[in-house]
Design a protein around this motif. Structure first.
Motif, PDB file in Angstrom:
ATOM      1  N   GLY A  94      28.203 -69.039  27.748  1.00  0.00           N
ATOM      2  CA  GLY A  94      29.258 -69.755  27.210  1.00  0.00           C
ATOM      3  C   GLY A  94      30.390 -69.375  26.623  1.00  0.00           C
ATOM      4  O   GLY A  94      31.188 -69.690  25.308  1.00  0.00           O
ATOM      5  N   MET A  95      30.806 -68.175  26.413  1.00  0.00           N
ATOM      6  CA  MET A  95      31.573 -67.573  25.235  1.00  0.00           C
ATOM      7  C   MET A  95      33.308 -68.106  25.929  1.00  0.00           C
ATOM      8  O   MET A  95      33.906 -68.163  25.020  1.00  0.00           O
ATOM      9  CB  MET A  95      31.818 -66.440  25.553  1.00  0.00           C
ATOM     10  CG  MET A  95      30.925 -65.468  24.804  1.00  0.00           C
ATOM     11  SD  MET A  95      30.454 -66.073  22.889  1.00  0.00           S
ATOM     12  CE  MET A  95      31.792 -65.443  22.695  1.00  0.00           C
ATOM     13  N   ASN A  96      33.647 -67.583  27.049  1.00  0.00           N
ATOM     14  CA  ASN A  96      34.969 -68.428  27.481  1.00  0.00           C
ATOM     15  C   ASN A  96      34.403 -70.237  27.213  1.00  0.00           C
ATOM     16  O   ASN A  96      35.885 -71.210  26.026  1.00  0.00           O
ATOM     17  CB  ASN A  96      35.150 -68.502  29.162  1.00  0.00           C
ATOM     18  CG  ASN A  96      35.138 -67.040  30.089  1.00  0.00           C
ATOM     19  OD1 ASN A  96      35.547 -66.263  29.278  1.00  0.00           O
ATOM     20  ND2 ASN A  96      35.410 -67.058  30.898  1.00  0.00           N
ATOM     21  N   MET A  97      33.950 -70.685  27.135  1.00  0.00           N
ATOM     22  CA  MET A  97      33.472 -72.276  26.794  1.00  0.00           C
ATOM     23  C   MET A  97      34.005 -72.122  25.042  1.00  0.00           C
ATOM     24  O   MET A  97      34.777 -73.334  24.583  1.00  0.00           O
ATOM     25  CB  MET A  97      32.864 -72.786  27.205  1.00  0.00           C
ATOM     26  CG  MET A  97      31.916 -74.632  26.807  1.00  0.00           C
ATOM     27  SD  MET A  97      30.804 -74.978  27.149  1.00  0.00           S
ATOM     28  CE  MET A  97      30.044 -74.265  28.767  1.00  0.00           C
ATOM     29  N   ILE A  98      32.831 -71.785  24.494  1.00  0.00           N
ATOM     30  CA  ILE A  98      33.235 -72.337  23.414  1.00  0.00           C
ATOM     31  C   ILE A  98      34.471 -71.349  22.705  1.00  0.00           C
ATOM     32  O   ILE A  98      35.344 -72.245  21.329  1.00  0.00           O
ATOM     33  CB  ILE A  98      31.796 -71.283  22.450  1.00  0.00           C
ATOM     34  CG1 ILE A  98      31.860 -71.482  20.919  1.00  0.00           C
ATOM     35  CG2 ILE A  98      32.044 -69.419  22.601  1.00  0.00           C
ATOM     36  CD1 ILE A  98      30.716 -70.916  20.582  1.00  0.00           C
ATOM     37  N   THR A  99      35.440 -70.627  23.087  1.00  0.00           N
ATOM     38  CA  THR A  99      36.545 -70.022  23.278  1.00  0.00           C
ATOM     39  C   THR A  99      37.574 -71.060  22.469  1.00  0.00           C
ATOM     40  O   THR A  99      38.563 -71.023  21.431  1.00  0.00           O
ATOM     41  CB  THR A  99      36.616 -68.367  23.350  1.00  0.00           C
ATOM     42  OG1 THR A  99      35.719 -67.823  22.962  1.00  0.00           O
ATOM     43  CG2 THR A  99      38.034 -67.806  22.983  1.00  0.00           C
ATOM     44  N   LYS A 100      37.726 -71.844  23.950  1.00  0.00           N
ATOM     45  CA  LYS A 100      38.456 -72.631  24.153  1.00  0.00           C
ATOM     46  C   LYS A 100      38.441 -74.190  23.338  1.00  0.00           C
ATOM     47  O   LYS A 100      39.330 -74.200  22.589  1.00  0.00           O
ATOM     48  CB  LYS A 100      38.959 -73.039  25.880  1.00  0.00           C
ATOM     49  CG  LYS A 100      39.215 -74.160  25.961  1.00  0.00           C
ATOM     50  CD  LYS A 100      39.169 -74.083  27.561  1.00  0.00           C
ATOM     51  CE  LYS A 100      39.868 -75.830  28.258  1.00  0.00           C
ATOM     52  NZ  LYS A 100      39.963 -76.049  29.503  1.00  0.00           N
ATOM     53  N   GLY A 101      36.747 -74.089  23.446  1.00  0.00           N
ATOM     54  CA  GLY A 101      36.599 -75.570  22.106  1.00  0.00           C
ATOM     55  C   GLY A 101      36.885 -74.884  20.674  1.00  0.00           C
ATOM     56  O   GLY A 101      37.542 -76.095  20.109  1.00  0.00           O
ATOM     57  N   VAL A 102      36.739 -74.386  19.858  1.00  0.00           N
ATOM     58  CA  VAL A 102      37.176 -73.565  18.951  1.00  0.00           C
ATOM     59  C   VAL A 102      38.634 -73.477  18.451  1.00  0.00           C
ATOM     60  O   VAL A 102      39.121 -74.026  17.407  1.00  0.00           O
ATOM     61  CB  VAL A 102      36.384 -72.053  18.818  1.00  0.00           C
ATOM     62  CG1 VAL A 102      37.021 -71.698  17.013  1.00  0.00           C
ATOM     63  CG2 VAL A 102      34.667 -72.146  18.971  1.00  0.00           C
ATOM     64  N   HIS A 103      39.716 -72.836  19.659  1.00  0.00           N
ATOM     65  CA  HIS A 103      40.447 -72.916  19.475  1.00  0.00           C
ATOM     66  C   HIS A 103      41.526 -74.491  19.300  1.00  0.00           C
ATOM     67  O   HIS A 103      42.267 -74.474  18.093  1.00  0.00           O
ATOM     68  CB  HIS A 103      41.493 -72.198  21.007  1.00  0.00           C
ATOM     69  CG  HIS A 103      42.842 -72.262  20.798  1.00  0.00           C
ATOM     70  ND1 HIS A 103      44.226 -73.320  21.189  1.00  0.00           N
ATOM     71  CD2 HIS A 103      43.534 -71.046  19.645  1.00  0.00           C
ATOM     72  CE1 HIS A 103      45.242 -73.202  20.782  1.00  0.00           C
ATOM     73  NE2 HIS A 103      45.254 -71.739  20.151  1.00  0.00           N
ATOM     74  N   ALA A 104      41.074 -75.335  19.832  1.00  0.00           N
ATOM     75  CA  ALA A 104      40.947 -76.777  19.674  1.00  0.00           C
ATOM     76  C   ALA A 104      40.399 -77.041  18.478  1.00  0.00           C
ATOM     77  O   ALA A 104      41.579 -78.721  17.447  1.00  0.00           O
ATOM     78  CB  ALA A 104      40.584 -77.795  21.076  1.00  0.00           C
ATOM     79  N   ALA A 105      39.762 -77.360  17.865  1.00  0.00           N
ATOM     80  CA  ALA A 105      39.505 -77.231  16.429  1.00  0.00           C
ATOM     81  C   ALA A 105      39.642 -76.970  16.016  1.00  0.00           C
ATOM     82  O   ALA A 105      40.047 -77.685  14.355  1.00  0.00           O
ATOM     83  CB  ALA A 105      37.780 -77.301  16.103  1.00  0.00           C
ATOM     84  N   LEU A 106      40.248 -75.630  15.854  1.00  0.00           N
ATOM     85  CA  LEU A 106      41.483 -74.791  14.535  1.00  0.00           C
ATOM     86  C   LEU A 106      42.811 -75.299  14.845  1.00  0.00           C
ATOM     87  O   LEU A 106      43.568 -75.829  13.750  1.00  0.00           O
ATOM     88  CB  LEU A 106      41.529 -73.524  15.193  1.00  0.00           C
ATOM     89  CG  LEU A 106      40.623 -72.517  15.011  1.00  0.00           C
ATOM     90  CD1 LEU A 106      40.062 -71.332  15.111  1.00  0.00           C
ATOM     91  CD2 LEU A 106      39.644 -72.677  13.187  1.00  0.00           C
ATOM     92  N   GLU A 107      43.241 -75.946  15.835  1.00  0.00           N
ATOM     93  CA  GLU A 107      44.894 -76.649  15.797  1.00  0.00           C
ATOM     94  C   GLU A 107      44.740 -77.247  15.510  1.00  0.00           C
ATOM     95  O   GLU A 107      45.653 -78.563  14.355  1.00  0.00           O
ATOM     96  CB  GLU A 107      45.304 -76.184  17.028  1.00  0.00           C
ATOM     97  CG  GLU A 107      45.169 -75.021  17.839  1.00  0.00           C
ATOM     98  CD  GLU A 107      46.500 -74.712  17.314  1.00  0.00           C
ATOM     99  OE1 GLU A 107      47.530 -75.209  17.081  1.00  0.00           O
ATOM    100  OE2 GLU A 107      46.426 -73.354  16.603  1.00  0.00           O
ATOM    101  N   ARG A 108      43.365 -79.087  16.163  1.00  0.00           N
ATOM    102  CA  ARG A 108      42.921 -80.400  14.889  1.00  0.00           C
ATOM    103  C   ARG A 108      43.234 -80.055  12.709  1.00  0.00           C
ATOM    104  O   ARG A 108      43.463 -81.018  12.166  1.00  0.00           O
ATOM    105  CB  ARG A 108      42.431 -80.704  15.309  1.00  0.00           C
ATOM    106  CG  ARG A 108      41.750 -82.692  14.477  1.00  0.00           C
ATOM    107  CD  ARG A 108      42.551 -82.882  15.204  1.00  0.00           C
ATOM    108  NE  ARG A 108      42.654 -83.353  16.741  1.00  0.00           N
ATOM    109  CZ  ARG A 108      41.336 -83.935  17.098  1.00  0.00           C
ATOM    110  NH1 ARG A 108      40.935 -84.518  16.629  1.00  0.00           N
ATOM    111  NH2 ARG A 108      41.299 -84.303  18.436  1.00  0.00           N
ATOM    112  N   MET A 109      42.884 -78.670  12.926  1.00  0.00           N
ATOM    113  CA  MET A 109      42.177 -78.212  11.102  1.00  0.00           C
ATOM    114  C   MET A 109      43.032 -78.182  10.329  1.00  0.00           C
ATOM    115  O   MET A 109      44.080 -78.747   9.856  1.00  0.00           O
ATOM    116  CB  MET A 109      40.975 -77.210  10.994  1.00  0.00           C
ATOM    117  CG  MET A 109      40.947 -77.571   9.944  1.00  0.00           C
ATOM    118  SD  MET A 109      39.580 -75.964   9.649  1.00  0.00           S
ATOM    119  CE  MET A 109      40.338 -74.393   9.588  1.00  0.00           C
TER     120      MET A 109
END
Length: 281
Positions: A94-109
């Motif tokens: 899951g490292m690629n999966m989580i990295t992509k999701g984290v980036h999207a969450a940070l952009e929203r924040m």
């Protein structure tokens, strides 16, 4: 190899072992730089406010079919903020999966509340990946597993060639006290890393993640149940096993064959994550 075979034989003759998955959550902790320490603290408070979790979860979950954001926490050092995301990643490590999701969450924040936040790295080393770390030992990373086995007295004598008294005493003096005197983090065992590395190579895992995946505490105690005297209750607790049954090296022919032999090749059709859980156990 000989000691591993002897241990496997003892466990088999004892009737096998019981395994329990106690937690499941891959982590990624990006590093944000804020203008000052107060702004960094504002980020921490905002991130850890339950009212804001849905915003982060919605952004994260929009990037993946199987990944699910479970929790978020933040740590500050001066005007640096380390935001540790914990996520379910299905049957993938899951490292690629989580990295992509984290980036999207940070952009929203950042876009909605903290436009001055500067993302310095998607991994700020508080994840912590491929490095020994107390945070993995205490909070876990990937799959957290406990395995327990009751080894009868005759197996202790004839297979392990020792006694319960000697086994229990040595485990305390070597694996617990000796490791504590060395200042070990998660190294309260004899050689868990040998076995973890062998399984990782055979099943297509990332061998560099042996660093945290082999964190393990081995406990041995006398079996005092009626009729079990002279036996040993053995357990290992491993809080940060990082494995998957899809992606990475799992598709290589030899490694895929090993996963097939274990009955965990690929993604589980009915319950995503079940194959990776079984491999960890």
């Amino acid at each position: 190899l000989a000691s591993a075979n002897r241990g496997a034989r003892a466990i088999a003759m004892a009737g096998g072992a019981t395994t329990v998955l106690t937690d499941d959550g891959m982590t990624r902790a990006p590093l944000l730089r804020m203008p000052n320490a107060k702004a960094a603290t504002d980020v921490k408070r905002w991130v850890e406010d339950p009212a804001n979790f849905e915003l982060l979860r919605g952004a994260f979950n929009s990037t993946t079919r199987f990944g699910k954001l479970k929790s978020v926490a933040a740590t500050t050092a001066g005007h640096n903020v380390y935001v540790r995301f914990v996520c379910f990643t299905g049957d993938a490590m899951g490292m690629n999966m989580i990295t992509k999701g984290v980036h999207a969450a940070l952009e929203r924040m950042k876009g909605g509340r903290f436009p001055h936040a500067e993302l310095l790295a998607l991994s700020g080393n508080m994840c912590t990946d491929k490095k020994p770390a107390a945070i993995n030992w205490v909070d876990g990373r990937g799959k957290s597993v406990t395995v327990e086995c009751r080894i009868p007295a005759d197996v202790v004598r004839h297979v392990l060639k020792t006694s319960a008294d000697k086994l229990v005493d040595l485990n305390v003096r070597k694996n617990l006290i000796g490791s504590a005197m060395a200042g070990s983090v998660g190294g309260f065992n004899a050689h868990a890393s040998n076995l973890v590395t062998a399984v990782f190579l055979a099943t297509g895992q990332d061998p560099a993640q042996n660093v945290e995946s082999s964190q393990c505490i081995t406990l041995l105690e006398h079996d005092t149940a009626p009729g079990k005297e002279g036996g040993v209750i053995a357990s290992v607790t491993m809080p940060s096993i990082e494995v998957g049954t899809v992606g990475g090296g799992t598709s290589l022919p030899a490694q895929a064959a090993c996963l097939e032999m274990l009955g965990v090749r690929g993604a589980h059709r009915e319950r995503p994550g079940a194959n990776a859980e079984q491999l960890a156990r």
